[in-house]
Design a protein around this motif. Structure first.
Motif, PDB file in Angstrom:
ATOM      1  N   ALA A  26       0.844  -1.201   0.000  1.00  0.00           N
ATOM      2  CA  ALA A  26       0.000   0.000   0.000  1.00  0.00           C
ATOM      3  C   ALA A  26       0.874   1.244   0.000  1.00  0.00           C
ATOM      4  O   ALA A  26       0.615   2.218  -0.721  1.00  0.00           O
ATOM      5  CB  ALA A  26      -0.922  -0.008   1.205  1.00  0.00           C
ATOM      6  N   ASP A  27       1.967   1.209   0.791  1.00  0.00           N
ATOM      7  CA  ASP A  27       2.877   2.365   0.833  1.00  0.00           C
ATOM      8  C   ASP A  27       3.552   2.576  -0.511  1.00  0.00           C
ATOM      9  O   ASP A  27       3.737   3.699  -0.966  1.00  0.00           O
ATOM     10  CB  ASP A  27       3.952   2.167   1.915  1.00  0.00           C
ATOM     11  CG  ASP A  27       3.358   2.366   3.320  1.00  0.00           C
ATOM     12  OD1 ASP A  27       2.165   2.755   3.384  1.00  0.00           O
ATOM     13  OD2 ASP A  27       4.089   2.138   4.297  1.00  0.00           O
ATOM     14  N   VAL A  28       3.927   1.445  -1.136  1.00  0.00           N
ATOM     15  CA  VAL A  28       4.552   1.540  -2.469  1.00  0.00           C
ATOM     16  C   VAL A  28       3.580   2.204  -3.431  1.00  0.00           C
ATOM     17  O   VAL A  28       3.930   3.124  -4.171  1.00  0.00           O
ATOM     18  CB  VAL A  28       4.960   0.143  -2.996  1.00  0.00           C
ATOM     19  CG1 VAL A  28       5.321   0.213  -4.480  1.00  0.00           C
ATOM     20  CG2 VAL A  28       6.133  -0.415  -2.191  1.00  0.00           C
ATOM     21  N   GLU A  34      10.077   9.504  -6.756  1.00  0.00           N
ATOM     22  CA  GLU A  34      11.151   8.549  -6.498  1.00  0.00           C
ATOM     23  C   GLU A  34      11.696   8.638  -5.081  1.00  0.00           C
ATOM     24  O   GLU A  34      12.119   7.637  -4.507  1.00  0.00           O
ATOM     25  CB  GLU A  34      12.270   8.723  -7.541  1.00  0.00           C
ATOM     26  CG  GLU A  34      11.878   8.113  -8.885  1.00  0.00           C
ATOM     27  CD  GLU A  34      12.913   8.337  -9.978  1.00  0.00           C
ATOM     28  OE1 GLU A  34      13.142   9.513 -10.329  1.00  0.00           O
ATOM     29  OE2 GLU A  34      13.491   7.348 -10.461  1.00  0.00           O
ATOM     30  N   SER A  35      11.661   9.835  -4.502  1.00  0.00           N
ATOM     31  CA  SER A  35      12.235   9.925  -3.155  1.00  0.00           C
ATOM     32  C   SER A  35      11.272   9.318  -2.134  1.00  0.00           C
ATOM     33  O   SER A  35      11.701   8.684  -1.167  1.00  0.00           O
ATOM     34  CB  SER A  35      12.610  11.372  -2.803  1.00  0.00           C
ATOM     35  OG  SER A  35      11.455  12.154  -2.609  1.00  0.00           O
ATOM     36  N   ALA A  36       9.984   9.471  -2.375  1.00  0.00           N
ATOM     37  CA  ALA A  36       9.001   8.832  -1.487  1.00  0.00           C
ATOM     38  C   ALA A  36       9.156   7.309  -1.570  1.00  0.00           C
ATOM     39  O   ALA A  36       9.105   6.596  -0.564  1.00  0.00           O
ATOM     40  CB  ALA A  36       7.593   9.248  -1.883  1.00  0.00           C
ATOM     41  N   LEU A  37       9.373   6.838  -2.785  1.00  0.00           N
ATOM     42  CA  LEU A  37       9.534   5.400  -2.994  1.00  0.00           C
ATOM     43  C   LEU A  37      10.787   4.881  -2.293  1.00  0.00           C
ATOM     44  O   LEU A  37      10.794   3.778  -1.724  1.00  0.00           O
ATOM     45  CB  LEU A  37       9.628   5.136  -4.499  1.00  0.00           C
ATOM     46  CG  LEU A  37       9.342   3.715  -4.955  1.00  0.00           C
ATOM     47  CD1 LEU A  37       7.906   3.327  -4.610  1.00  0.00           C
ATOM     48  CD2 LEU A  37       9.570   3.588  -6.461  1.00  0.00           C
ATOM     49  N   THR A  81       9.984  -6.332  -2.947  1.00  0.00           N
ATOM     50  CA  THR A  81      11.078  -5.913  -3.829  1.00  0.00           C
ATOM     51  C   THR A  81      10.577  -5.684  -5.246  1.00  0.00           C
ATOM     52  O   THR A  81      10.876  -4.668  -5.873  1.00  0.00           O
ATOM     53  CB  THR A  81      12.190  -6.986  -3.855  1.00  0.00           C
ATOM     54  OG1 THR A  81      12.611  -7.224  -2.525  1.00  0.00           O
ATOM     55  CG2 THR A  81      13.382  -6.526  -4.685  1.00  0.00           C
ATOM     56  N   SER A  82       9.751  -6.637  -5.724  1.00  0.00           N
ATOM     57  CA  SER A  82       9.351  -6.456  -7.125  1.00  0.00           C
ATOM     58  C   SER A  82       8.323  -5.330  -7.270  1.00  0.00           C
ATOM     59  O   SER A  82       8.304  -4.614  -8.267  1.00  0.00           O
ATOM     60  CB  SER A  82       8.864  -7.765  -7.747  1.00  0.00           C
ATOM     61  OG  SER A  82       7.620  -8.102  -7.208  1.00  0.00           O
ATOM     62  N   ALA A  83       7.496  -5.126  -6.223  1.00  0.00           N
ATOM     63  CA  ALA A  83       6.564  -3.991  -6.284  1.00  0.00           C
ATOM     64  C   ALA A  83       7.333  -2.674  -6.316  1.00  0.00           C
ATOM     65  O   ALA A  83       7.002  -1.745  -7.077  1.00  0.00           O
ATOM     66  CB  ALA A  83       5.629  -4.015  -5.084  1.00  0.00           C
TER      67      ALA A  83
END
Ligand code: PHE
Length: 351
Positions: A26-28, A34-37, A81-83
Motif C-alpha cells: 500500500a505504501d509503495v 522517487e524519493s518517497a519510494l 522488492t518487485s513492487a
C-alpha cells in the motif's frame, strides 16, 4: 511473537508478515515520486527495516515454525522488492514522458551555421576542375621570391619597370613579393624535365594604387604546357575551352597581340558574354604566349643540363587573373570586397 504460531493459526487469520506485506504494498502504491519510494524501500527492506527485523526474529523460532515463517518471509521480501521495482520503473517513465510533453517536437530544428566557401575559393575550385579534366597537375611556389625567379629567369631586363621599387614590394634582404605566378613556371622546369602540364594558382603582389579593380594582393592561375610540337593552336584551344566552360558556351573570346618578355608571340585575351553582368563589354582576363627560347636556355643553365632543348621542345604559358574571373562570373563590382570580410557580401555566396 504476536501470539501467532503455525499450529494455532486458522486458515483465515493473517500472519503478521502478510500484514506487513500488505502495508508495504500500500505504501509503495501511495508513493508519488522517487524519493518517497526510496523512503518506503528503506522502511521495509533497509538494514534496520521491518522485514530485516523479521529475519532477526527467525533465530528465536522453533524448529517447526522456522521453515514456514522462513518461506513466508522470502515471499514477502520478493513481493515487496518487485513492487518497488515496478513502481520505480513507472515513476521514471512518467518523468521522461513528462519531460517530452514539455518539448514541441514539431518545432523546426536550429540550423547548424557551418559557413560557406569564399567566392574566390569557389572560383578557384571551378577553374582547377576544368584544367584537371584537361590533364593539368597542380604546382606551387613561394610568395616571397628572389629576383632571379621573378625576373631574370623570365627574360626580364634589369631596367624593366616591374623591377622598380615603385611597382614591387622588396624586402630589406633584396627578396620580393612575387609580382606574378610566372615564377612557378621556372620552379617547375627546374625540378622536372619536359613534358610539363601544370597550373599554379596563387597570390601575386604589386604596389598598385588600390581602387575598384586594383588591389596590392590579387590572385592568378599560372599555366605551363611544354611538349613536342606544341603550337599557338594548342594555346588557343586550351584557353578558349577553359573560358567557355567557365562562362558558358556563348562566350566570345578574343586574342590580342601583346608583349611579355618571357613569351613570343604574346597575347592578351578578352572575353564578352551577354549572359554575364558585364554584358557587351570586352574584359581582359589573361596574358599568355609561347614560351620564349631564352627562358628554356636560362632553365637549362640552372639545371646544368639541356633537358629543355628549345629546338626540341615548345610550349605555352598563361596567367589568368583569378579575382577578375570571379568578378565577372559572380557580377562583383569591386575587388576590395574579397578582402573586407563583410558577411553581408560573403553570405551571398553561401549554399
Ligand atoms: N605573368 C603575366 C602577368 O602577370 C601573365 C603571363 C603569364 C603572360 C604567362 C604570359 C605567360 O601579367
Amino acid at each position: 511473537m504476536n501470539g501467532w504460531s503455525a499450529e494455532t493459526a486458522d486458515a483465515t487469520e493473517m500472519h503478521p508478515l502478510e500484514e506487513l506485506r500488505d502495508s508495504a504494498l500500500a505504501d509503495v502504491a501511495a508513493a508519488t515520486d522517487e524519493s518517497a519510494l526510496d523512503a518506503v524501500r528503506v522502511r521495509y527492506l533497509g538494514r534496520s527495516g521491518s522485514i530485516a527485523a523479521w529475519g532477526e526474529q527467525m533465530k528465536s523460532l522453533s524448529k517447526e515454525e522456522k521453515p514456514v515463517v522462513g518461506k513466508l518471509l522470502n515471499q514477502v521480501r520478493s513481493a515487496v522488492t518487485s513492487a518497488l521495482g515496478e513502481a520505480g520503473e513507472k515513476l521514471r517513465a512518467a518523468k521522461e514522458s513528462g519531460a517530452l510533453a514539455a518539448t514541441d517536437i514539431s518545432l523546426p530544428g536550429t540550423p547548424d551555421d557551418i559557413g560557406a566557401l569564399h567566392p574566390l575559393t569557389q572560383m578557384l575550385d571551378r577553374a582547377i576542375g576544368i584544367f584537371r579534366r584537361m590533364g593539368f597537375a597542380l604546382a606551387e611556389g613561394p610568395d616571397v621570391e628572389d629576383e632571379w625567379h621573378c625576373f631574370d629567369a623570365l627574360n626580364t631586363a634589369p631596367d624593366h619597370p616591374a623591377r622598380n621599387e615603385q611597382d614591387t614590394f622588396f624586402l630589406p634582404d633584396g627578396r620580393l613579393l612575387r609580382t606574378h605566378t610566372s615564377t612557378v613556371q621556372i620552379r617547375t622546369m627546374e625540378s622536372a624535365p619536359p613534358p610539363i602540364r601544370v597550373i599554379a594558382p596563387g597570390a601575386a603582389f604589386r604596389r598598385d594604387e588600390v581602387d575598384a579593380t586594383h588591389s596590392a594582393q590579387f590572385h592568378q592561375i599560372e599555366g605551363l604546357y611544354v611538349d613536342q610540337r606544341v603550337s599557338v593552336a594548342d594555346l588557343k584551344g586550351t584557353l578558349e575551352y577553359f573560358l567557355r566552360e567557365l562562362f558558358g558556351p556563348d562566350t566570345a573570346v578574343r586574342f590580342r597581340p601583346h608583349y611579355f618578355p618571357f613569351t613570343e608571340p604574346s597575347f592578351e585575351i578578352d572575353v564578352k558574354s551577354r549572359a554575364l553582368k558585364s554584358g557587351e563589354k570586352w574584359i581582359e582576363v589573361c596574358g599568355c604566349g609561347m614560351v620564349h627560347p631564352a627562358v628554356y636556355e636560362e632553365v637549362n643553365r640552372a639545371r646544368s643540363d639541356t633537358a629543355y632543348d628549345p629546338e626540341k621542345w615548345t610550349g605555352f604559358a598563361f596567367g589568368l587573373g583569378m579575382d577578375r574571373l570571379a568578378m565577372i562570373l559572380f557580377g562583383i563590382p569591386d575587388i576590395r570586397l574579397f578582402a573586407q570580410n563583410d558577411l553581408r557580401f560573403l553570405g551571398q555566396f553561401a549554399g
